[in-house]
Design a protein around this motif. Structure first.
Motif, PDB file in Angstrom:
ATOM      1  N   THR A  31      72.674  63.690  -4.875  1.00 53.36           N
ATOM      2  CA  THR A  31      73.125  64.442  -3.688  1.00 53.36           C
ATOM      3  C   THR A  31      74.450  63.958  -3.110  1.00 53.36           C
ATOM      4  O   THR A  31      74.877  64.451  -2.063  1.00 53.36           O
ATOM      5  N   CYS A  32      75.130  63.005  -3.757  1.00 56.87           N
ATOM      6  CA  CYS A  32      76.374  62.477  -3.177  1.00 56.87           C
ATOM      7  C   CYS A  32      77.429  63.577  -3.047  1.00 56.87           C
ATOM      8  O   CYS A  32      77.765  64.251  -4.019  1.00 56.87           O
ATOM      9  N   LEU A  33      77.943  63.770  -1.834  1.00 54.82           N
ATOM     10  CA  LEU A  33      78.945  64.786  -1.478  1.00 54.82           C
ATOM     11  C   LEU A  33      78.478  66.210  -1.813  1.00 54.82           C
ATOM     12  O   LEU A  33      79.290  67.114  -1.994  1.00 54.82           O
ATOM     13  N   LYS A  34      77.168  66.414  -1.866  1.00 56.25           N
ATOM     14  CA  LYS A  34      76.637  67.755  -2.138  1.00 56.25           C
ATOM     15  C   LYS A  34      76.630  68.621  -0.881  1.00 56.25           C
ATOM     16  O   LYS A  34      76.903  69.804  -0.938  1.00 56.25           O
ATOM     17  N   GLN A  85      79.356  65.309   8.254  1.00 57.63           N
ATOM     18  CA  GLN A  85      80.504  64.532   8.713  1.00 57.63           C
ATOM     19  C   GLN A  85      81.012  63.603   7.609  1.00 57.63           C
ATOM     20  O   GLN A  85      82.218  63.384   7.478  1.00 57.63           O
ATOM     21  N   TRP A  86      80.082  63.074   6.779  1.00 53.37           N
ATOM     22  CA  TRP A  86      80.483  62.159   5.719  1.00 53.37           C
ATOM     23  C   TRP A  86      81.296  62.881   4.645  1.00 53.37           C
ATOM     24  O   TRP A  86      82.346  62.405   4.218  1.00 53.37           O
ATOM     25  N   THR A  87      80.801  64.053   4.190  1.00 51.36           N
ATOM     26  CA  THR A  87      81.553  64.821   3.193  1.00 51.36           C
ATOM     27  C   THR A  87      82.921  65.187   3.747  1.00 51.36           C
ATOM     28  O   THR A  87      83.933  65.095   3.047  1.00 51.36           O
ATOM     29  N   ARG A  88      82.958  65.581   5.005  1.00 53.59           N
ATOM     30  CA  ARG A  88      84.238  65.975   5.617  1.00 53.59           C
ATOM     31  C   ARG A  88      85.215  64.798   5.642  1.00 53.59           C
ATOM     32  O   ARG A  88      86.402  64.950   5.346  1.00 53.59           O
ATOM     33  N   LEU A  89      84.698  63.610   5.971  1.00 52.40           N
ATOM     34  CA  LEU A  89      85.558  62.422   6.037  1.00 52.40           C
ATOM     35  C   LEU A  89      86.155  62.111   4.661  1.00 52.40           C
ATOM     36  O   LEU A  89      87.355  61.854   4.533  1.00 52.40           O
ATOM     37  N   CYS A  90      85.297  62.144   3.622  1.00 57.15           N
ATOM     38  CA  CYS A  90      85.760  61.802   2.268  1.00 57.15           C
ATOM     39  C   CYS A  90      86.630  62.894   1.667  1.00 57.15           C
ATOM     40  O   CYS A  90      87.676  62.609   1.065  1.00 57.15           O
ATOM     41  N   ILE A 126      90.857  56.536   9.107  1.00 62.56           N
ATOM     42  CA  ILE A 126      90.708  55.269   8.382  1.00 62.56           C
ATOM     43  C   ILE A 126      89.856  54.307   9.215  1.00 62.56           C
ATOM     44  O   ILE A 126      88.985  53.605   8.702  1.00 62.56           O
ATOM     45  N   LEU A 127      90.108  54.293  10.534  1.00 62.41           N
ATOM     46  CA  LEU A 127      89.309  53.446  11.429  1.00 62.41           C
ATOM     47  C   LEU A 127      87.841  53.868  11.408  1.00 62.41           C
ATOM     48  O   LEU A 127      86.939  53.023  11.486  1.00 62.41           O
ATOM     49  N   LEU A 128      87.621  55.179  11.309  1.00 62.03           N
ATOM     50  CA  LEU A 128      86.240  55.681  11.261  1.00 62.03           C
ATOM     51  C   LEU A 128      85.551  55.184   9.989  1.00 62.03           C
ATOM     52  O   LEU A 128      84.369  54.795  10.010  1.00 62.03           O
ATOM     53  N   PHE A 129      86.269  55.159   8.867  1.00 60.88           N
ATOM     54  CA  PHE A 129      85.703  54.638   7.617  1.00 60.88           C
ATOM     55  C   PHE A 129      85.392  53.148   7.766  1.00 60.88           C
ATOM     56  O   PHE A 129      84.339  52.676   7.332  1.00 60.88           O
ATOM     57  N   GLU A 130      86.309  52.406   8.380  1.00 60.66           N
ATOM     58  CA  GLU A 130      86.068  50.979   8.619  1.00 60.66           C
ATOM     59  C   GLU A 130      84.789  50.789   9.430  1.00 60.66           C
ATOM     60  O   GLU A 130      83.962  49.915   9.126  1.00 60.66           O
ATOM     61  N   ARG A 131      84.629  51.622  10.451  1.00 61.04           N
ATOM     62  CA  ARG A 131      83.443  51.492  11.300  1.00 61.04           C
ATOM     63  C   ARG A 131      82.165  51.833  10.530  1.00 61.04           C
ATOM     64  O   ARG A 131      81.136  51.187  10.685  1.00 61.04           O
ATOM     65  N   LYS A 132      82.247  52.856   9.672  1.00 56.78           N
ATOM     66  CA  LYS A 132      81.068  53.244   8.889  1.00 56.78           C
ATOM     67  C   LYS A 132      80.664  52.155   7.903  1.00 56.78           C
ATOM     68  O   LYS A 132      79.478  51.971   7.626  1.00 56.78           O
ATOM     69  N   GLU A 149      87.044  63.937  18.956  1.00 57.30           N
ATOM     70  CA  GLU A 149      86.742  64.987  17.982  1.00 57.30           C
ATOM     71  C   GLU A 149      86.221  64.430  16.664  1.00 57.30           C
ATOM     72  O   GLU A 149      85.615  65.151  15.875  1.00 57.30           O
ATOM     73  N   LEU A 150      86.444  63.097  16.420  1.00 59.33           N
ATOM     74  CA  LEU A 150      85.929  62.492  15.193  1.00 59.33           C
ATOM     75  C   LEU A 150      84.551  61.880  15.399  1.00 59.33           C
ATOM     76  O   LEU A 150      83.878  61.530  14.453  1.00 59.33           O
ATOM     77  N   GLU A 151      84.145  61.756  16.651  1.00 61.84           N
ATOM     78  CA  GLU A 151      82.830  61.201  16.930  1.00 61.84           C
ATOM     79  C   GLU A 151      81.767  62.244  16.648  1.00 61.84           C
ATOM     80  O   GLU A 151      81.969  63.434  16.837  1.00 61.84           O
ATOM     81  N   GLU A 152      80.589  61.787  16.228  1.00 69.88           N
ATOM     82  CA  GLU A 152      79.475  62.718  16.086  1.00 69.88           C
ATOM     83  C   GLU A 152      79.044  63.123  17.483  1.00 69.88           C
ATOM     84  O   GLU A 152      79.125  62.365  18.439  1.00 69.88           O
ATOM     85  N   ASP A 153      78.560  64.354  17.585  1.00 68.99           N
ATOM     86  CA  ASP A 153      78.149  64.852  18.886  1.00 68.99           C
ATOM     87  C   ASP A 153      76.869  64.143  19.300  1.00 68.99           C
ATOM     88  O   ASP A 153      75.825  64.327  18.688  1.00 68.99           O
ATOM     89  N   ASN A 154      76.965  63.311  20.333  1.00 66.52           N
ATOM     90  CA  ASN A 154      75.797  62.529  20.728  1.00 66.52           C
ATOM     91  C   ASN A 154      75.066  63.117  21.919  1.00 66.52           C
ATOM     92  O   ASN A 154      74.238  62.461  22.522  1.00 66.52           O
ATOM     93  N   GLU A 155      75.394  64.339  22.290  1.00 68.74           N
ATOM     94  CA  GLU A 155      74.677  64.950  23.396  1.00 68.74           C
ATOM     95  C   GLU A 155      73.203  65.033  23.054  1.00 68.74           C
ATOM     96  O   GLU A 155      72.819  65.291  21.920  1.00 68.74           O
TER      97      GLU A 155
END
Length: 626
Positions: free
Chosen positions: A130-133, A140-145, A171-177, A354-360
């Protein structure tokens, strides 16, 4: 190796060369994967995005021994001209795969089919393959990559020095992940082994790369420094097809009794977690270009210790250095970085909203009545237009069996309901279509709508777009049985289709997919006939915010709109009648918001109930005309 593999054509965009890469980065990534897989099953074409591109820039040291041809955009197969590149098509066929993730996954699958001994290549697709499927529109992960990081690096490389930000937010978001705890299948066992190691005060001295600390891999590359943690041991034992290491010995009784919540978390080895996947091969050319450029500019990478470690670790994977050499990528030897002080990291590594996941909070308490009352007080109620042809039906008994949805392998009752749903959509499209029109069946699944339309309207061109490969192959088999020649098949996420068309159709487009289809139709100034589904999956995304229309935005908050969406899903036949009625009203309100949003773009939109309403619990239908 199998010899009877059909030749497929791979089309890659080409804008320019910069240092050791070809741009756009999607092209460099595709060529890098071909080199890593040692795959020569595809005839590769570069498609220049500009004018006056000479052959010499293509023929010189492009990707090792890979033969690459130059072709202009106007020479592309017509079905490919409707798609963003990269794209793959079987020669002289009407089946196209488009978009980076879809194309890369296809290259991996074809490589393994041609040579089943390449199990390491198939492992790139990850657990359950299922990677990048999941498509970038919802993951959000597929979109980032697939989108965000390649674009961020391209912008970083082309920005003038004074406008070049220190580190792009993606790039910072990838570092955080990379710093987030890892979850993998059966991680409970590995976490217990890790706890036992920690208590024993050991550092996982298991030698995974062989009996000695230095060993030559199957690709002839020498690997030094055996893994120094349990996570690395597990990851590299899988890469080298060895038994996963036992931590020390059998787990102690108190380790087995430890609560899962008290176990130590697993740390990232590779981009998705413990195991090397196609995500790492997507990110490596991008991060490599970013690091090379940063080094030339003298930038301090102290804020990216995890990316630096990941970059060094990926180079130790068998086959990576060899593939990099073929693609003329001179991988850097980075020093091990210590993390910067906490305050410095916080200052430089803030990620935009806008790069954060919606945490509402998505766990809503209470029913929909207060929200419905609030709308009613403002004069807004669910309203349905009369059905233009409630008794219209296809003569299913006279049609070939391959046209019937029963051919899609479903029960008789379900096939009857599907026929009733199709009657509604085909009736609406028949009233709108004229000879020569292009009709696009979005989220086509097994082609129930598109195949009927192609058969009933031979003077129209029908395009089926679907992300799931097996569904689309099933649709193509049915089309071949009928001998249809006015139908194309495109396996792609919706964003990778950019062709012109006259009518967009979708039967039960799930959640946000309905809004994506509407947006595509608005952009093309095309009419649309859409039946929504899965209202409970609607949520804010990078591209779509709810409510959609100005009228609803002035009255409802996002949370109130989500309450309507959750209750709009409560229309199943087994629910009490009053509950289903409220669900139908909520469906009507959510779709009224969508209709009004489309009308803000100079469309006339009707929300209609399908006939009979029993054909589906999700029986709403939009008909929109520009």
């Amino acid at each position: 190796m199998k010899d009877n593999v059909t030749e497929e054509h791979l089309y890659l965009a080409f804008s320019h060369r910069y240092r050791d890469s070809i741009f756009p980065l999607h092209t460099s990534i595709s060529l890098f994967l071909l080199s890593y897989c040692d795959c020569k099953l595809f005839k590769v074409f570069l498609v220049p995005t500009g004018e006056d591109v000479g052959d010499q820039c293509v023929t010189k040291n492009l990707a090792g021994d890979l033969e690459v041809h130059l072709i202009s955009r106007c020479q592309l197969p017509v079905v490919v001209q409707s798609c963003s590149l990269p794209a793959v098509v079987v020669k002289d066929d009407r089946f196209c795969r488009a978009g980076l993730s879809v194309v890369l996954r296809h290259i991996i699958q074809k490589t393994f089919e041609a040579d089943p001994s390449k199990k390491d290549v198939l492992e790139l697709l990850g657990f359950k393959k299922t990677c990048l499927k999941a498509c970038a529109e919802v993951s959000q992960w597929t979109r980032l990559c697939e989108i965000s990081i390649p674009l961020a690096v391209e912008r970083f490389l082309t920005a003038s020095p004074e406008h070049c930000q220190a580190i792009p937010p993606d790039i910072l978001l990838f570092e955080r992940k990379l710093g987030e705890p890892v979850r993998v299948h059966n991680d409970d066992k590995i976490r217990r082994q890790k706890l036992q190691q920690q208590e024993a005060g050991t550092k996982a001295t298991v030698t995974v790369l062989g009996k000695e600390a230095t060993k030559e891999s199957k690709t002839g590359e020498v690997h030094e420094n055996p893994p120094s943690s349990l996570e690395l041991s597990v990851a590299f034992s899988k890469l080298l097809a060895q038994e996963a290491p036992d931590a020390i010995s059998r787990e102690a009784p108190h380790i087995r009794r430890t609560k899962t919540s008290d176990l130590p978390v697993l740390e990232h080895v590779f981009a998705e977690g413990l195991y090397f996947t196609v995500a790492d091969l997507v990110l490596l050319p991008c991060i490599h270009q970013f690091l090379v450029s940063s080094k030339k500019q003298g930038k301090n990478l102290v804020n990216l210790p995890l990316i630096s470690s990941w970059y060094r670790r990926v180079q130790e994977v068998p086959g990576v250095k060899k593939a990099a050499g073929k693609c003329n990528m001179e991988l850097l030897q980075l020093p091990e970085l210590m993390s910067a002080p906490e305050e410095q990291l916080q200052e430089s590594s803030s990620v935009p909203d806008e790069l954060e996941e919606d945490n509402e909070d998505s766990h809503f308490i209470g029913g929909p009545r207060p929200t419905m009352t609030k709308l009613m007080e403002n004069g807004i109620e669910a309203k349905f237009s009369p059905h233009p042809c409630p008794s219209w039906t296809l003569d299913w008994t006279s049609l070939p069996s391959a046209v019937s949805p029963g051919e899609g392998k479903m029960s008789r009752d379900r096939a009857l309901r599907k026929q009733q749903q199709l009657n509604n959509l085909v009736a609406a499209v028949t009233k709108l279509a004229k000879p020569g029109d292009v009709i696009v069946d979005f989220c086509s699944g097994g082609g129930h709508v598109g195949i009927v339309l192609a058969y009933m309207m031979p003077s129209c061109q029908v395009v089926l777009i679907e992300n799931k490969e097996l569904s689309l192959i099933r649709a193509k088999d049915r089309s071949d049985e009928l001998g249809l020649n006015n139908i194309w098949f495109i396996q792609a996420n919706l964003d990778y289709f950019n062709g012109t068309f006259n009518i967009g159709v979708a039967l039960h487009a799930c959640g946000v997919a309905t809004d994506m289809v509407i947006e595509h139709c608005l952009r093309a100034r095309a009419a649309f006939v859409i039946s929504p589904c899965c209202y409970g999956f609607i949520q804010n995304t990078v591209k779509f915010k709810y409510p959609r229309s100005h009228q609803f935005k002035e009255i409802l908050s996002y949370k109130e709109h989500m309450i309507l969406c959750r209750f709009a899903d409560q229309t199943a036949v087994q629910l009490p009648p009053e509950r289903r009625l409220i669900g139908k009203q909520c469906m009507g309100l959510v779709d009224l918001d969508r209709a009004w949003a489309a009308e803000e773009h100079n469309y006339s939109v009707q929300v209609i109930s399908m006939e009979p309403e029993s054909c589906s619990p999700k029986n709403n239908m939009f008909v929109g005309i520009p």
